[in-house]
Design a protein around this motif. Sequence first.
Motif, PDB file in Angstrom:
ATOM      1  N   PRO A   1      99.145  67.012  90.396  1.00  0.00           N
ATOM      2  CA  PRO A   1      99.961  65.826  90.118  1.00  0.00           C
ATOM      3  C   PRO A   1     101.397  66.179  90.777  1.00  0.00           C
ATOM      4  O   PRO A   1     101.691  67.411  90.834  1.00  0.00           O
ATOM      5  N   LEU A   2     101.976  65.272  91.186  1.00  0.00           N
ATOM      6  CA  LEU A   2     103.445  65.705  91.493  1.00  0.00           C
ATOM      7  C   LEU A   2     104.206  66.109  90.382  1.00  0.00           C
ATOM      8  O   LEU A   2     104.569  65.569  89.361  1.00  0.00           O
ATOM      9  N   GLU A   3     105.191  67.033  90.789  1.00  0.00           N
ATOM     10  CA  GLU A   3     106.226  67.560  89.887  1.00  0.00           C
ATOM     11  C   GLU A   3     107.594  67.928  90.519  1.00  0.00           C
ATOM     12  O   GLU A   3     107.723  68.014  91.607  1.00  0.00           O
ATOM     13  N   ALA A   4     108.540  67.551  89.646  1.00  0.00           N
ATOM     14  CA  ALA A   4     109.744  67.890  90.135  1.00  0.00           C
ATOM     15  C   ALA A   4     110.100  69.305  90.762  1.00  0.00           C
ATOM     16  O   ALA A   4     109.485  70.235  90.204  1.00  0.00           O
ATOM     17  N   VAL A   5     110.799  69.442  91.785  1.00  0.00           N
ATOM     18  CA  VAL A   5     111.082  70.757  92.488  1.00  0.00           C
ATOM     19  C   VAL A   5     112.653  70.898  92.290  1.00  0.00           C
ATOM     20  O   VAL A   5     113.553  70.320  92.180  1.00  0.00           O
ATOM     21  N   PRO A   6     112.737  72.430  91.854  1.00  0.00           N
ATOM     22  CA  PRO A   6     113.967  72.665  91.911  1.00  0.00           C
ATOM     23  C   PRO A   6     114.911  72.585  92.719  1.00  0.00           C
ATOM     24  O   PRO A   6     114.562  72.842  93.898  1.00  0.00           O
ATOM     25  N   VAL A   7     116.241  72.072  92.789  1.00  0.00           N
ATOM     26  CA  VAL A   7     116.988  71.648  93.748  1.00  0.00           C
ATOM     27  C   VAL A   7     117.934  72.694  94.228  1.00  0.00           C
ATOM     28  O   VAL A   7     118.395  73.274  93.240  1.00  0.00           O
ATOM     29  N   GLU A   8     117.821  72.870  95.639  1.00  0.00           N
ATOM     30  CA  GLU A   8     118.562  73.779  96.037  1.00  0.00           C
ATOM     31  C   GLU A   8     119.770  73.681  96.825  1.00  0.00           C
ATOM     32  O   GLU A   8     119.965  72.572  97.272  1.00  0.00           O
ATOM     33  N   GLY A   9     120.970  74.071  96.472  1.00  0.00           N
ATOM     34  CA  GLY A   9     122.395  73.693  96.629  1.00  0.00           C
ATOM     35  C   GLY A   9     123.200  73.304  95.496  1.00  0.00           C
ATOM     36  O   GLY A   9     122.860  72.813  94.648  1.00  0.00           O
TER      37      GLY A   9
END
Length: 332
Positions: free
Chosen positions: A269-277
Amino acid sequence: MTPPLRIGVIGLGAIGQSLLRAFTANPEVQVTAVCDVNAALAETTARPLAASAWTDHRQMLGAADLDLVYLAVPPRHHHAIALEVIRAGRHLLCEKPLALTLGEAQDMQRAAQAAGIVHALNLPLHGDPGIETFRRLVAGGSLGVLRRAELTLVFPQWPRGWQQNPWIGGREQGGPIREVGPHLLHVILTTLGPVARVWAHTEYPAGDAVACETAAIGTLELAGGAQVVVSCLTNVPRPEQVSLTVYGSEGTAGLVNWAVPVAAVGQAPLEAVPVEGPPGPAGARLVQALVSRVRGGPGDLVDFSMGVRIQAVLEAWEQSSQRGIWVDVEQA
């Protein structure tokens, strides 16, 4: 000390007022003049800023000492006013879409380049950490071969509650494809590459020759052959949805809620990805980049050349919808 950048704002509607707050929050900027056809609005906006108030932009350009002008009027006025700003030698930030037609957008780009001014388009998703994370996901190779992308735009109300004005619901200038589309077209063009041709079908309210679209479907065919399927629907009992999904042979990446990156490998399933920046308001990023560029330094801006590329896709979309055929996108 370096004197502040002197800003003039033309157009004091909801969008103009929003970025005005970002200008006034930056200590390197001074809003010295504001202009709107509504004299009372111009006066009440100018007073707490100690700025001059105008109802005629030509008079403002002739009398006020300005380094940069922010143009936040409806799209049909961009071309004429922008050319006057450029002739006056002022740097220029323009709202999207860049113009009403591709020809007008090209005029603006050529004039700005010939004048040697800083020229930029206000696209708040530019530089957003979530968008940049999404781009790295697509470019990183983990998705495999690009198969297809899907852009979904759903609005329970159009115009949106905060966006009530005489033109945003009209066919000539407004509508979700023209108003919201540039944000996501910029992401598509800079992440997936050029759009080669477009097919579109648009639905309008029955018996209303001036109202904007209530629904649209279409396909953007990329230069590499892959397709972006576009679905737009308004005035339905659903929450707002602005999402972009990219399907590869090995995985999937997407954006939900405009700028939240998600991803999956295989059938997971699609999961949130940690945001870089680093996080931060889009307006603050834009204003700081403008200050730096006007002073001769670096600054990450979306210039008018991208505005022309976006306008070319919008124009092909409109022509396809009118003619019922695939339409090639004019390439810069």
